[in-house]
Design a protein around this motif. Structure first.
Motif, PDB file in Angstrom:
ATOM      1  N   TYR A 119       1.160  -0.906  -0.206  1.00  0.00           N
ATOM      2  CA  TYR A 119      -0.041  -0.357  -0.268  1.00  0.00           C
ATOM      3  C   TYR A 119       1.275   1.567   0.600  1.00  0.00           C
ATOM      4  O   TYR A 119       0.416   2.286  -0.780  1.00  0.00           O
ATOM      5  CB  TYR A 119      -0.652   0.262   1.058  1.00  0.00           C
ATOM      6  N   PRO A 120       2.009   1.300   0.662  1.00  0.00           N
ATOM      7  CA  PRO A 120       2.362   2.353   0.532  1.00  0.00           C
ATOM      8  C   PRO A 120       3.184   3.045  -0.733  1.00  0.00           C
ATOM      9  O   PRO A 120       3.310   3.996  -1.105  1.00  0.00           O
ATOM     10  CB  PRO A 120       4.020   2.292   1.603  1.00  0.00           C
ATOM     11  N   TYR A 121       3.354   2.211  -1.273  1.00  0.00           N
ATOM     12  CA  TYR A 121       3.688   2.374  -2.934  1.00  0.00           C
ATOM     13  C   TYR A 121       2.838   2.291  -3.935  1.00  0.00           C
ATOM     14  O   TYR A 121       3.341   3.117  -4.443  1.00  0.00           O
ATOM     15  CB  TYR A 121       4.727   1.020  -2.981  1.00  0.00           C
ATOM     16  N   ILE A 122       1.781   1.970  -3.783  1.00  0.00           N
ATOM     17  CA  ILE A 122       0.172   2.677  -4.278  1.00  0.00           C
ATOM     18  C   ILE A 122       0.029   3.852  -4.333  1.00  0.00           C
ATOM     19  O   ILE A 122       0.073   5.112  -4.775  1.00  0.00           O
ATOM     20  CB  ILE A 122       0.093   1.756  -3.628  1.00  0.00           C
ATOM     21  N   ARG A 123       0.319   4.197  -3.095  1.00  0.00           N
ATOM     22  CA  ARG A 123      -0.140   5.555  -2.198  1.00  0.00           C
ATOM     23  C   ARG A 123       1.051   6.602  -3.298  1.00  0.00           C
ATOM     24  O   ARG A 123       0.493   7.653  -2.907  1.00  0.00           O
ATOM     25  CB  ARG A 123       0.257   5.467  -1.090  1.00  0.00           C
ATOM     26  N   LEU A 124       2.296   6.181  -2.833  1.00  0.00           N
ATOM     27  CA  LEU A 124       3.813   6.668  -2.976  1.00  0.00           C
ATOM     28  C   LEU A 124       3.156   7.537  -5.235  1.00  0.00           C
ATOM     29  O   LEU A 124       3.687   7.918  -5.278  1.00  0.00           O
ATOM     30  CB  LEU A 124       4.720   6.643  -3.062  1.00  0.00           C
ATOM     31  N   SER A 125       2.932   6.440  -5.573  1.00  0.00           N
ATOM     32  CA  SER A 125       2.582   6.524  -7.284  1.00  0.00           C
ATOM     33  C   SER A 125       1.390   7.422  -7.212  1.00  0.00           C
ATOM     34  O   SER A 125       1.255   7.862  -8.413  1.00  0.00           O
ATOM     35  CB  SER A 125       2.368   4.803  -8.152  1.00  0.00           C
ATOM     36  N   TRP A 126       0.021   7.124  -6.356  1.00  0.00           N
ATOM     37  CA  TRP A 126      -0.810   7.542  -6.664  1.00  0.00           C
ATOM     38  C   TRP A 126      -0.510   9.159  -6.432  1.00  0.00           C
ATOM     39  O   TRP A 126      -1.029  10.380  -7.642  1.00  0.00           O
ATOM     40  CB  TRP A 126      -2.235   7.523  -5.932  1.00  0.00           C
ATOM     41  N   GLU A 127       0.430  10.110  -5.186  1.00  0.00           N
ATOM     42  CA  GLU A 127       0.328  11.046  -5.067  1.00  0.00           C
ATOM     43  C   GLU A 127       1.476  11.922  -6.217  1.00  0.00           C
ATOM     44  O   GLU A 127       1.653  13.109  -6.608  1.00  0.00           O
ATOM     45  CB  GLU A 127       1.000  11.065  -3.951  1.00  0.00           C
ATOM     46  N   GLY A 128       2.894  10.358  -6.578  1.00  0.00           N
ATOM     47  CA  GLY A 128       3.297  11.113  -7.989  1.00  0.00           C
ATOM     48  C   GLY A 128       2.860  11.573  -8.581  1.00  0.00           C
ATOM     49  O   GLY A 128       3.221  12.001  -9.431  1.00  0.00           O
ATOM     50  N   CYS A 129       1.946  10.386  -9.349  1.00  0.00           N
ATOM     51  CA  CYS A 129       0.989  10.808 -10.446  1.00  0.00           C
ATOM     52  C   CYS A 129       0.253  12.500 -10.405  1.00  0.00           C
ATOM     53  O   CYS A 129       1.009  13.557 -11.688  1.00  0.00           O
ATOM     54  CB  CYS A 129       0.279  10.093 -10.685  1.00  0.00           C
ATOM     55  N   PHE A 130      -0.709  13.157  -9.366  1.00  0.00           N
ATOM     56  CA  PHE A 130      -0.965  14.238  -9.405  1.00  0.00           C
ATOM     57  C   PHE A 130       0.805  15.120  -9.128  1.00  0.00           C
ATOM     58  O   PHE A 130       0.312  16.906  -9.722  1.00  0.00           O
ATOM     59  CB  PHE A 130      -1.502  14.109  -8.512  1.00  0.00           C
ATOM     60  N   LEU A 131       1.089  14.627  -8.779  1.00  0.00           N
ATOM     61  CA  LEU A 131       2.551  15.780  -8.471  1.00  0.00           C
ATOM     62  C   LEU A 131       2.628  16.077 -10.472  1.00  0.00           C
ATOM     63  O   LEU A 131       3.339  17.022 -10.830  1.00  0.00           O
ATOM     64  CB  LEU A 131       3.533  15.463  -7.178  1.00  0.00           C
ATOM     65  N   PHE A 132       2.968  15.060 -10.656  1.00  0.00           N
ATOM     66  CA  PHE A 132       3.651  14.922 -11.942  1.00  0.00           C
ATOM     67  C   PHE A 132       2.784  15.760 -12.955  1.00  0.00           C
ATOM     68  O   PHE A 132       3.518  16.842 -13.375  1.00  0.00           O
ATOM     69  CB  PHE A 132       3.985  13.791 -12.630  1.00  0.00           C
ATOM     70  N   TYR A 133       1.502  15.734 -12.925  1.00  0.00           N
ATOM     71  CA  TYR A 133       0.450  16.197 -13.505  1.00  0.00           C
ATOM     72  C   TYR A 133       1.073  17.970 -12.844  1.00  0.00           C
ATOM     73  O   TYR A 133       1.018  18.909 -14.073  1.00  0.00           O
ATOM     74  CB  TYR A 133      -1.129  16.044 -13.414  1.00  0.00           C
TER      75      TYR A 133
END
Length: 345
Positions: free
Chosen positions: A157-171
């Motif tokens: 779950y921490p990696y899934i949460r990191l990917s989710w937040e990272g996607c928003f930060l990238f945009y």
């Protein structure tokens, strides 16, 4: 140096919102849920019998009200509540038509992403938190298949949460630096982009409620009733922005000393007995007897919300299934279980 960063606060086109506007409208709705959640919790603790169901079904009730609110604003202003509050609207990507309302496909995609994604995210966070609590308090065999699945979910779950937040930060970084039209992947999935409201849009929104239908049907009456509820909710939320900012200041770290000084009051009276059909509401006369199983307590465990003591197994399964104290009815979670250790134990 200043002219190189001017595009961050100004737009390449007149109707393209700045990064500060889009971030501000997102933070507005992010602050509404915790504030309402705290209010419902206060009511549930004051009167568990009446307001307890509101606490247990808060996510579903909030999502339903959010659905009404977002549906009203998408139909009326082609924007979510927070987007309209900051003078923004949703327009279809690469659309040459001058329509001021969203097409049916983009409308439903926007509505589902605005309501369903936050609901699923909150439910997923609660599921992970519950699994973490069960990992700490559970009495299951650690080598069982279910326990291993729980550990796999908690580990990933921490990696899934990191990917989710990272996607928003990238945009958001692309929106700031590369002048793209989407600051969020959800907008791209909905097939829309944000733009600023014009004078023509405001005039169209003001004249739209004046159009009435001569024939009333059951569907139109229900739709108008839901629209009235949505308008009431939107007006209340607009007036409650200052209240949300006050709550944010009240619970800030700088204000904790003031809160402690105001909350240092005498201990309250014992909680009232909560009428339940599963057991007699009267507490056992012997202090060593568990109020749930009516036997001598084993592995004494107190609930931090009420102070009553039970067997660990009894308290664990009851709180896990009902999320409340068996005696007082106060909202309770597994993290409120407190093991008691006697000197001779």
């Amino acid at each position: 140096m200043a002219e190189h960063g001017a595009h961050i606060t100004t737009s390449a086109t007149d109707d393209r919102p700045t990064i500060f506007e889009v971030v501000a409208q997102e933070s507005l709705m992010a602050a509404v849920r915790p504030a309402l959640h705290h209010v419902i919790k206060v009511f549930a603790e004051s009167n568990p019998a009446r307001y307890g169901p509101l606490w247990r079904w808060f996510d579903e009730l909030y999502s339903f009200l959010d659905l009404l609110l977002q549906q009203h604003y998408l139909s009326w202003a082609s924007a979510s509540f927070s987007e309209n509050f900051y003078g923004l609207k949703r327009v279809v990507m690469c659309s040459s038509s001058g329509a001021r309302t969203l097409p049916r496909r983009e409308y439903w995609k926007s509505l589902l992403l605005l309501v369903l994604v936050p609901y699923l995210r909150v439910k997923l966070d609660k599921l992970v938190n519950r699994l973490r609590e069960e990992a700490d308090y559970s009495i299951q065999n650690p080598l069982s298949f279910r326990k291993r699945c729980y550990k796999a979910i908690l580990a990933s779950y921490p990696y899934i949460r990191l990917s989710w937040e990272g996607c928003f930060l990238f945009y958001q970084l692309r929106y700031i630096l590369w002048n793209t039209q989407h600051h969020s992947p959800l907008l791209r999935l909905a097939g829309v982009q944000l733009a600023g409201l014009t004078i023509e849009d405001l005039q169209a929104m003001e004249s739209r409620p004046e159009k009435t239908k001569s024939v009333l049907s059951v569907g139109s009456i229900v739709k108008r009733a839901l629209g009235g509820v949505s308008v009431t909710l939107s007006s209340s939320l607009s007036l409650g922005v200052f209240f949300l900012q006050f709550l944010e200041w009240w619970y800030s770290t700088e204000n904790q000393d003031t809160i402690k000084s105001l909350s240092s009051l005498p201990a309250p009276s014992p909680p009232i007995h909560f009428e339940l059909e599963t057991y007699s509401p009267l507490l056992p006369k012997l202090k060593t007897v568990c109020p749930l199983c009516r036997k001598v307590r084993v592995n004494d465990t107190a609930l931090g919300t009420s102070g009553y003591v039970f067997c660990y197994r009894c308290a664990y399964y009851y709180v896990k299934n009902h999320q409340r104290c068996p005696v007082s009815g106060y909202p309770t979670e597994l993290q409120h279980l407190i093991r008691l250790y006697t000197p001779d134990g």
